[in-house]
Each structure stands twice: as C-alpha cells, then as structure tokens.
Scaffold this active site. Structure first.
Site, mmCIF file in Angstrom:
data_model
loop_
_atom_site.group_PDB
_atom_site.id
_atom_site.type_symbol
_atom_site.label_atom_id
_atom_site.label_comp_id
_atom_site.label_asym_id
_atom_site.label_seq_id
_atom_site.Cartn_x
_atom_site.Cartn_y
_atom_site.Cartn_z
ATOM 1 C CB CYS A 66 40.803 49.451 42.357
ATOM 2 S SG CYS A 66 40.268 48.702 40.829
ATOM 3 C CD GLN A 122 37.876 47.774 30.727
ATOM 4 O OE1 GLN A 122 38.542 48.197 31.665
ATOM 5 N NE2 GLN A 122 38.302 47.789 29.475
ATOM 6 C CG HIS A 152 40.178 49.253 36.096
ATOM 7 N ND1 HIS A 152 39.180 48.368 36.382
ATOM 8 C CD2 HIS A 152 40.261 49.315 34.744
ATOM 9 C CE1 HIS A 152 38.681 47.890 35.248
ATOM 10 N NE2 HIS A 152 39.321 48.452 34.242
ATOM 11 C CB CYS A 167 36.201 48.808 40.473
ATOM 12 S SG CYS A 167 36.724 47.273 41.224
ATOM 13 C CD GLU A 168 31.151 43.150 40.215
ATOM 14 O OE1 GLU A 168 30.046 43.569 39.862
ATOM 15 O OE2 GLU A 168 31.501 41.960 40.095
ATOM 16 C CG HIS A 169 36.086 43.208 42.405
ATOM 17 N ND1 HIS A 169 36.499 43.159 41.098
ATOM 18 C CD2 HIS A 169 35.242 42.167 42.578
ATOM 19 C CE1 HIS A 169 35.938 42.119 40.514
ATOM 20 N NE2 HIS A 169 35.167 41.506 41.376
ATOM 21 C CG HIS A 170 38.949 47.642 44.847
ATOM 22 N ND1 HIS A 170 39.165 46.849 43.746
ATOM 23 C CD2 HIS A 170 39.773 47.183 45.816
ATOM 24 C CE1 HIS A 170 40.100 45.961 44.021
ATOM 25 N NE2 HIS A 170 40.484 46.123 45.272
#
Ligand SMILES: [Zn+2]
Length: 229
Positions: A192, A162, A190, A121-124
């Site tokens: 996260c 995703q 995910h 995940c690019e956010h976490h």
C-alpha cells in the site's frame, strides 16, 4: 540501518502510544479487533457469502463475470481468504506448541532469522511481505524450531498492521516458552506504500519488540549483530 527505514519500537505500543506511519496506518489495540459472533458461521458458509459479495464488487467495477478468465475469481478469492491468507483469524488454526526440556542446558541466545512473512495490511487489504527475526533465551524449556515459523505464519494470516503482528508474535512466544526473554524484529515492505499512495518502492518498515533480558543493551546488541543490523 538502511535508508528509508521507519524504526518503531513496539514496546511503546503497550502504552497505546502509537506512532503514525505512512498512509494513516494507525491501529487501535494489540488484539485483532473481532466481532463477538466471529465464528458463528461455518467456513463453508463464509466462503459462499464472500463469493457472492466479491462477485458484486467486481460487477460494480464493470467487469464481465461471464468471461472465462474472470468467472471463477469470486469463488477463488473467497476460498483463499478463509482457507489461506486470513486463516489465522480462527483460533482453531493456531499451531500447537509442544515444550521440551532443554536437556543440553543451552542457556545462550537462540536466533531464528529470515523467517518469511506474508501478511496483508488491514487498512488496504494488500500484501505486507518481508522477514521476521526471532530470538529467545531458554528458561529451561525449548520448542521445535519450525514452531517459530508456524507462529509467525499464524499471526501473519490476518489483516494486520506490522506493529500488532510484532507484539502478537512476541506475546505468543513469551507464553509458549514461559519466559520474558524474547525478541522479535520484522523488516517488511507494504504494497500500500510501494504501489500506491506515496509510491515509495524503496522503503521498508522495521518493527521490534524486546522483552526481559533483551531490554539490556548488550543482549540486544548481540541479537542485532546476528542480524547484521
Ligand atoms: Zn495499508
């Protein structure tokens, strides 16, 4: 459809009509956002720099880097980022796809299901993992089946969301196979969402892309029937 699944049709993303999923998982474009100087540094230099900075992060958290178990971690993480889990950022690692003539004149749907997906995940920066299912109808050209897995792997090895992963795979297939008639479904978990934030360990996220003939209900139903969805 299982309980707790989030169903997103990524077709809408082409119009930048982006839905929110879970923990503010928004994204900005189909292309992975990259700096213009993304490849100005050699891989070895990137590994050295990441090692240095990751060591700093660990130290800030209070970890004792002289401990035998920890001292190799910064270098290990740096190599893993560049050579493995984020190697799909670099176009030099893109799989070469050879096209073959469809000698058997097989003009039906080809489905490759249960392709393993390991992404982050690019956010976490924690794992996204699950399965991808791909289908296409040959335009007269075919590619080796293992290339479908390689394409999924290449785009997975990036910091991702995703929906973007789904569309990037679909776009690559359309280009490689010279047809609009492709479908991609990804069913993934995910970390996260599962292990932090809302801590919903049972949920998974389903994203889909249907191009060309797969926009027709009958074709789409046939594909989803193969998947047992
Ligand atoms: Zn996340």
């Amino acid at each position: 459809m299982k309980q707790n699944e989030t169903l997103l049709n990524t077709q809408s993303i082409n119009n930048y009509d982006v839905e929110e999923i879970g923990d503010e998982h928004l994204f900005s474009s189909i292309e992975t956002p990259m700096r213009p100087d993304a490849f100005a540094l050699e891989d070895d230099v990137k590994i050295e720099l990441i090692e240095k900075h990751f060591r700093h992060i660990m130290e800030i958290m209070g970890l004792d880097l002289t401990d035998d178990s920890l001292k190799g971690t910064p270098k290990r993480v740096a190599k893993m980022y560049i050579k493995e889990v984020f190697s799909g950022l670099d176009p030099k690692n893109k799989p070469k796809v050879a096209l073959f003539d469809n000698k058997y004149k097989y003009d039906q749907m080809l489905v490759e299901k249960d392709i393993s997906v390991f992404s982050n995940c690019e956010h976490h920066f924690v794992p996204i993992y699950g399965k991808a299912h791909i289908a296409y109808i040959s335009s007269g050209k075919v590619i080796g089946l293992s290339k479908l897995n390689r394409i999924v792997e290449y785009f997975s090895k990036r910091p991702q969301v995703q929906e973007r992963l789904t569309v990037q795979i679909a776009n690559e297939l359309k280009q490689a196979l010279q047809t609009e008639d492709v479908a991609v479904v990804i069913d993934a978990k995910h970390m996260c969402v599962q292990s932090r934030g809302v801590r919903d360990a049972g949920s998974s996220t389903v994203t889909s892309y249907y191009g060309g003939k797969f926009e027709q209900e009958a074709t789409r139903k046939e594909f989803l029937a193969y998947l047992g969805m």
